[in-house]
Design an enzyme around this catalytic site. Structure first.
Site, short mmCIF file in Angstrom:
data_model
loop_
_atom_site.label_atom_id
_atom_site.label_comp_id
_atom_site.label_asym_id
_atom_site.label_seq_id
_atom_site.Cartn_x
_atom_site.Cartn_y
_atom_site.Cartn_z
N THR A 184 -2.49 53.55 34.47
CA THR A 184 -3.24 53.46 35.74
C THR A 184 -4.64 52.90 35.53
O THR A 184 -5.11 52.08 36.32
CB THR A 184 -3.35 54.87 36.34
OG1 THR A 184 -2.05 55.45 36.32
CG2 THR A 184 -3.88 54.84 37.74
N ASP B 53 1.63 53.16 42.80
CA ASP B 53 2.52 54.15 42.16
C ASP B 53 3.64 54.58 43.10
O ASP B 53 4.82 54.54 42.75
CB ASP B 53 1.74 55.42 41.79
CG ASP B 53 0.92 55.23 40.53
OD1 ASP B 53 0.63 54.08 40.19
OD2 ASP B 53 0.56 56.23 39.90
#
Ligand code: AMP
Ligand code: MG
Length: 350
Positions: free
Chosen positions: A139, A46
């Site tokens: 995610t 990320d």
């Protein structure tokens, strides 16, 4: 010259470069370099992807605002994690020099990387140029080796003008049947993009220059009962129960295909699936602009219509969230109204 041409190219290359990084993170994790239950691989992916993409935007469009999902305060406190991310970021480059230059070239140092990440704190809104960035959308999909997407969109005066989705685990083939299964990873990795009025395209993700894109279109749905709809894997993100009831009301008999991230928008835009339903589970949840901006434009440019569960267009002018919308209903233009009627009647009878 087509409007937003430069923005589109910068966004495509920046997303492509960020995908090289996320794939590397995943690869290291499966090799056991990082412990299995450790959340840090995701965090690394990320943060690293956000740093690279913001760097590219800053180099090309220094005064634009950026609304990104992550910020660096936790990294400033966790030096080890910050170093780990820096090690990845500094070695991630496109292997074509011109393309690498377009993405701004290397980030100078670790401090600069943290600064870049922190430039995603924009408030959003209805005026000026705002980039919406989700460096790793889905995610949970990323962790389980399923679908995830690197998402970037340019919103200008409240309207999405450019949208790019990097989907490293979707198959190259636009006509491959919709499936959440990613197989052995061969023949996968797609870059989707669109600019307003310029159509939507797909192309294989590469390590260097952009390969040539091909136009994508939503599938014609002559018989709604034969439609395939997709929805989130996570029942906490959208109501599987309401979605099943809506599908039943439309006479759809096929099971839904569940996948994480904006890969759902991309999949229906290329005609691999037909509908995307996202009915709220909680009345007070506000969808984030970075979870929808790119997908909204790509679907519309491929011949689709995207609204919320009450038929309103998604409104990207309200700040960091879609505060004026509830849920998402995306479908080919010709059948959207029919699908929306079913959505409205199911919600009214709850
Ligand atoms: P998906 O992969 O389609 O399930 O969507 C992933 C996104 O769902 C994440 O990026 C989150 O921002 C978002 N999300 C988190 N909680 C919720 C919620 N309660 N309702 C809808 N979306 C959510
Ligand atoms: Mg997300």
């Amino acid at each position: 010259m087509h409007a937003y041409r430069k923005e589109l190219r910068v966004a495509e290359l920046a997303v492509q470069r960020a995908c090289i990084l996320t794939q590397k993170v995943f690869h290291e994790k499966t090799k056991g370099t990082l412990s299995k239950d450790d959340k840090s691989p995701v965090t690394i992916g990320d943060f690293g992807a956000q740093a690279l993409i913001i760097h590219a935007i800053r180099k090309n469009f220094p005064t634009d605002e950026i609304v990104g999902e992550e910020e660096a305060s936790s990294l400033r406190e966790n030096k080890e994690l910050s170093h780990q991310i820096w090690e990845l970021v500094k070695e991630t480059r496109l292997d074509d020099e011109t393309s690498e230059d377009v993405t701004g070239g290397p980030i100078k140092d670790e401090w600069q990387m943290l600064q870049s990440i922190d430039e995603g704190k924009g408030a959003g809104g209805g005026s000026g140029r705002i980039w919406a960035l989700d460096p790793v959308d889905g995610t949970k999909g990323f962790l389980r080796g399923g679908q995830y997407a690197v998402c970037l969109a340019l919103i200008d005066d409240g309207h999405v003008k450019v949208g790019v989705l990097g989907c490293p685990n979707l198959p190259f083939d636009d006509s491959a049947p919709l499936s959440a299964d990613v197989g052995n990873g061969e023949g996968r990795g797609v870059l989707f993009s669109a600019s307003l009025g310029g159509g939507a395209t797909s192309r294989p993700l590469s390590q260097g220059a952009l390969s040539s894109g091909q136009q994508i279109h939503m599938k014609h749905v002559p018989d709604i009962t034969q439609a395939t709809f997709c929805e989130s894997v996570e029942a906490g993100h959208s109501s599987h129960t309401d979605q099943a009831t809506i599908a039943k009301k439309l006479g759809i008999t096929r099971d839904s295909v569940r996948m994480d991230s904006q890969a759902k928008y991309a999949s229906i835009a290329r005609g691999a699936g037909d509908l995307y339903l996202r009915l709220p589970v909680r009345a007070d949840y506000q969808e984030k602009i970075w979870d929808h901006a790119a997908g909204d434009l790509i679907v519309r440019e491929a011949g689709g219509h995207v609204t919320d569960a009450e038929g309103r267009r998604l409104d990207f002018s309200k700040g960091r969230t879609l505060s004026e919308n509830k849920g998402v209903v995306a479908a080919p233009k010709a059948v959207h109204e029919r699908v929306l009627e079913a959505v409205i009647s199911v919600l009214a009878n709850k």
